[in-house]
Each structure stands twice: as structure tokens, then as C-alpha cells.
Write a protein that holds these residues in place. Structure first.
Motif, PDB file in Angstrom:
ATOM      1  N   SER A 162       6.145   0.943  10.986  1.00 11.49           N
ATOM      2  CA  SER A 162       5.203   1.946  10.478  1.00 11.49           C
ATOM      3  C   SER A 162       3.994   2.080  11.404  1.00 11.49           C
ATOM      4  N   ASN A 200      -7.498   1.047   5.296  1.00 11.22           N
ATOM      5  CA  ASN A 200      -7.966   2.183   4.489  1.00 11.22           C
ATOM      6  C   ASN A 200      -8.668   3.203   5.378  1.00 11.22           C
ATOM      7  N   PHE A 206      -0.463   5.558   6.021  1.00  9.92           N
ATOM      8  CA  PHE A 206      -0.384   5.251   4.592  1.00  9.92           C
ATOM      9  C   PHE A 206       0.772   4.277   4.331  1.00  9.92           C
ATOM     10  N   TRP A 207       1.840   4.424   5.097  1.00  9.39           N
ATOM     11  CA  TRP A 207       2.970   3.487   5.000  1.00  9.39           C
ATOM     12  C   TRP A 207       2.509   2.079   5.406  1.00  9.39           C
ATOM     13  N   ARG A 217      -0.453   0.950   5.101  1.00  8.50           N
ATOM     14  CA  ARG A 217      -1.306   0.499   3.984  1.00  8.50           C
ATOM     15  C   ARG A 217      -0.461  -0.086   2.851  1.00  8.50           C
ATOM     16  N   ILE A 218       0.667   0.548   2.551  1.00  9.90           N
ATOM     17  CA  ILE A 218       1.567   0.055   1.499  1.00  9.90           C
ATOM     18  C   ILE A 218       2.161  -1.292   1.907  1.00  9.90           C
ATOM     19  N   GLU A 219       2.627  -1.364   3.176  1.00 10.13           N
ATOM     20  CA  GLU A 219       3.251  -2.596   3.655  1.00 10.13           C
ATOM     21  C   GLU A 219       2.271  -3.765   3.690  1.00 10.13           C
ATOM     22  N   THR A 273       0.017  -4.666   1.635  1.00 15.48           N
ATOM     23  CA  THR A 273      -0.226  -5.312   0.341  1.00 15.48           C
ATOM     24  C   THR A 273       1.054  -5.509  -0.465  1.00 15.48           C
ATOM     25  N   LEU A 274       2.211  -5.203   0.161  1.00 18.89           N
ATOM     26  CA  LEU A 274       3.480  -5.327  -0.555  1.00 18.89           C
ATOM     27  C   LEU A 274       3.761  -6.790  -0.880  1.00 18.89           C
ATOM     28  N   TRP A 305      -2.226  -6.083  -6.006  1.00 22.53           N
ATOM     29  CA  TRP A 305      -2.860  -4.889  -5.440  1.00 22.53           C
ATOM     30  C   TRP A 305      -4.357  -5.098  -5.278  1.00 22.53           C
TER      31      TRP A 305
END
Length: 458
Positions: free
Chosen positions: A257, A319, A442-443, A445-447, A449-450, A454
Motif C-alpha cells: 500500500s 493521518n 488510506f489503505w 492507515r487501515i493496515e 492499526t489492523l 482502533w
């Protein structure tokens, strides 16, 4: 009889506060100031190529005299600056390897000398390919050797204020972007463009040599470097054997990503920088006023990098990466694109107003990526993978930079300085690339904190 030399980790202890083991504030300030000076005297020359782009296009269209650029297209002239930007990043893995094998100071100083020689040699160019090799390829090599080690040496010296420090360092490019366009225009007008190249070459050589002397590895990070380079020989072809990214890291979604975001952002980012001046000319501005658009862009760039760096430390570096990349895409599609509709559905005053606001907002948000993506790597991949991941991502950014000459093919040379409408397809392309880059961020960002609870700050 003299004492035996101290090992490196003891030599460097005075850069750290003995009570806490943390770097001293004085040395942190020195790292920031030296890093900013490197950016001011290398990257700033690459990113202000728009002044030369406009000048060379004028020379290409001048029917009265034969110049090195006579008959050259917009894309051919743009390729000079693109090669510099692409090689500046693509050489990242080699610059990282040599910094670890020898020392960052040696590599940075060598970069300064190559930058200086590139600009001085360009001043003697008689054909387009002379400028492509010197102001393009050679300047890119020199900038890479100065820029990549500086951006890699600096982050480990900081912890809580890493985003701010990297923002100030890369802000040296913004200061250069404010100073150099009007200075170059004045030198070109009064001394000729060849003397302008010679003067800036001398500035690069002296400035980078002085700054590079102080940019060494943080001692504890240097221990990591020694471990990584154990068994890696300087002799034979060891200096060409670039360590690859750990396969487990390279196939992780975090890396994929981040790599996708780097590629897409780089493919779109440079096009407006190269065409600010030419586009302002198409709107009817004079040469001198058109060059001021680069200055305005870089003034916004300098202030925002510091403010965004501070915000990134406070609210999360990833962010900040997502938000700034998305806003840069919005500025292109909502401001630059509509300004290209003049003379049609948009008035002359309207187009000028849109482009001025675009210049400020693009300068504010687009370049934030360059300082934020290295600042986020230690948290994402760990200290042990920082240098290899950093080098690989710079290589990917360099490949992405070839999006600029490809986008330049969408701009017909014959009307590039007189018709805003010919930039419509280019502005759409840039906007789409940057929007896609923001989705990739954004991907990331998701990875990041996966698999964990959260949290807003990331």
C-alpha cells in the motif's frame, strides 16, 4: 605516543545528553539546519526547473536565432527536469548502500560536488542532449546522493518531534523555491542563462560540502547499520550489491500500500511544478510575474511543511499523509482544471483567481508527502527495516516520476505558452493520480492499526 583512536560509538557520545541518553538539543538543531541547507542547494534547483522549462520553450520557438533547443517539443524539454527528479529518487537504494558502507557525510559531500559540476557543465551545452545529460541525469545523480542520505540520517535523531524536524528539513526546498525563481530570472536577464547555471553550480558545491560534514548516523542507529552490513564487503563489487527489502516485509500489505501511494503520488506531483511558469504565461502574465507563481507555491510549501509536521506529530503522521494527499487532489480538480476552461465558460479574471488559489493550496498540501512518508516508516516497519524500505520506496518514487513527461505529451508545444485550454487533459490526469494516491494512503492507515484496538492517532 598518541592515544589509540576511540571507536565510533564513543566518539559520538557528546551528541547525546549523558543523563537521558537522548540526542542533545544542539545537535538536533545542527542536523535540522544542515539538512535544510542540503535541500536549499540541491532539491530546490531540481524543483525550480520550471523557470528553465519556460525559458527553453521560448528559445525553442524563437525563429530568429538557432539555439540548443530549436525545434524541441515541450515533452523533450520537460524530460530534462523529469530525469533529474526521477534519478534523484531512483538512485535511493545505492545512496543508502554507500552511506552504510562508507559514511553519509562522504556520500552527501560527493553529491554536492556532482550537483555543482552538473550545473557548470550544463552551462557549456550546445545541443539538447547536452542539457539532458548534465542538467537532467548528472544533476539527478548528485541530488540523489545528497538528498536520500540526508532524509535517512535525520529521522533517528528525533522521536516526539520527528514530523516537525522532517518538515523543517524538507522546508529547505521551499525556502530555495522562494529564493531561486526570482534570483534565476534576474541572473538570466542580466547575466544570461549560462552564467546563472555556473553561479548556482558553485552555490551547490560549497553549500552541500559544508552541510554534509555534520550529517552522520545517530550512534545507536549506527549499531543497527553495522549489524546490517556485517559480511558486506567494500571490495570487488560489494559496493554495487544493494540489500533487498526483507521478503516478508516486501509482500506485506503495509509495504504494498505504501509503495502504491509513493508511485501514484510521484507520477502526478511534479507536473504542476514544471508547468506553473508556462501556464501562467498562457494566462497572459509576463515572464517575471509568471516566475513568481513558483515563489508563491514554495512560500506556501515552506510554511505548511512546518505546520503540517507539527500537526503530524500531534495527530498522527499517517493521518496527515491521507489528508494532505486528498486535499492536493481536490485542489487540482476544483481549481486548476476549471481555470483551463478560459476563454470559454470561465472569464480571464476568474481563471487567474482560480490559478492563484490553486498555486497556494497545491504548495500547501502536495509536497507534504515528501517529508511525511519517511517520518512514518520507523513506526510501520521498525528500525531494523528502515533503511532498506526507505531506499526501495525512493526507487519506486523515481519510477513514478516518469509520469511527468508522459503527462507533458498531452500538452501541444505550439500553444503551451498561449492557450490555457491545452492543459485540461494534463490537469485531469494529475488530479486522478493524486486521488488514487490518497486512496492508497488510506489503505496504509487501515493496515497500520489492523489487528489492534482502533485509535485515531496513527
Amino acid at each position: 605516543m598518541s592515544d589509540p583512536p576511540l571507536p565510533d560509538d564513543q566518539l559520538d557520545h557528546h551528541h547525546h545528553d549523558d543523563a537521558t541518553g537522548k540526542p542533545s538539543t544542539l545537535h538536533q538543531v545542527t542536523v535540522v539546519a544542515s539538512g535544510a541547507l542540503v535541500m536549499f542547494t540541491t532539491c530546490a534547483f531540481v524543483f525550480t526547473y520550471g523557470v528553465y522549462q519556460s525559458l527553453y520553450e521560448e528559445m525553442a520557438k524563437d525563429p530568429t536565432t538557432t539555439t540548443p533547443f530549436t525545434g524541441a517539443s515541450t515533452a523533450q524539454i520537460g524530460l530534462i527536469g523529469t530525469l533529474a527528479i526521477a534519478i534523484m529518487s531512483m538512485g535511493g537504494p545505492f545512496a543508502m548502500l554507500w552511506s552504510k558502507l562508507y559514511s553519509p557525510q562522504l556520500v552527501i559531500i560527493a553529491g554536492g560536488w556532482i550537483c555543482g559540476l552538473a550545473l557548470i557543465l550544463a552551462s557549456f551545452g550546445r545541443h539538447l542532449w547536452h542539457f539532458t545529460l548534465t542538467q537532467g541525469v548528472l544533476l539527478g545523480v548528485g541530488t540523489c546522493l545528497a538528498y536520500v542520505p540526508t532524509m535517512s540520517v535525520a529521522p533517528p535523531w528525533f522521536d516526539k518531534r520527528r514530523g516537525l524536524a522532517m518538515g523543517v528539513i524538507i522546508g529547505g526546498t521551499g525556502i530555495g523555491g522562494m529564493v531561486w525563481p526570482p534570483a534565476l530570472r534576474a541572473m538570466i536577464t542580466h547575466l544570461g542563462f549560462r552564467n546563472a547555471l555556473r553561479i548556482t553550480g558553485c552555490v551547490a558545491l560549497v553549500g552541500v560540502s559544508a552541510a554534509g560534514y555534520t550529517l552522520r548516523w545517530e550512534p545507536r542507529f549506527q549499531d543497527q547499520v553495522r549489524l546490517q552490513m556485517r559480511g558486506h564487503s567494500r571490495s570487488s563489487w560489494g559496493w554495487m550489491k544493494v540489500p533487498l527489502v526483507n521478503w516478508r516485509v516486501a509482500r506485506s500489505r503495509r509495504f504494498v500500500s505504501h509503495a502504491l501511494g509513493c508511485f501514484l503520488q510521484s507520477a502526478g506531483y511534479s507536473t504542476p511544478l514544471f508547468f506553473y511558469v508556462a501556464y501562467a504565461r498562457a494566462l497572459g502574465y509576463s515572464n517575471a510575474t509568471a516566475a513568481n507563481f513558483l515563489t508563491v507555491n514554495n512560500a506556501a510549501n515552506f510554511v505548511s511543511r512546518i505546520v503540517i509536521g507539527w500537526c503530524a506529530d500531534r495527530y498522527g503522521r499517517i493521518n496527515a499523509l491521507v489528508v494532505t494527499t486528498l486535499l492536493s487532489a481536490v485542489s487540482v480538480l476544483a481549481l486548476w482544471l476549471p481555470s483551463t476552461f478560459y476563454p470559454g465558460s470561465v472569464s480571464g479574471a476568474g481563471a487567474e483567481g482560480l490559478f492563484i488559489v490553486f498555486t497556494i493550496l497545491y504548495g500547501t498540501f502536495a509536497s507534504a508527502y515528501i517529508s511525511l512518508f519517511p517520518a512514518s516508516l520507523i513506526e510501520l516497519f521498525g528500525v531494523q527495516n528502515f533503511t532498506s524500505v526507505n531506499g526501495a520506496l525512493y526507487l519506486i518514487r523515481g519510477i513514478g516520476a516518469f509520469g511527468t513527461p508522459l503527462t507533458g505529451l498531452l500538452i501541444p508545444q505550439s500553444t503551451a505558452l498561449s492557450s490555457p485550454g491545452v492543459y485540461e487533459r494534463a490537469s485531469i490526469t494529475v488530479g486522478v493520480l493524486l486521488f488514487a494516491a490518497s486512496v492508497a494512503c488510506f489503505w496504509v492507515r487501515i493496515e497500520a492499526t489492523l489487528g489492534a484496538a482502533w485509535k485515531w492517532k496513527a
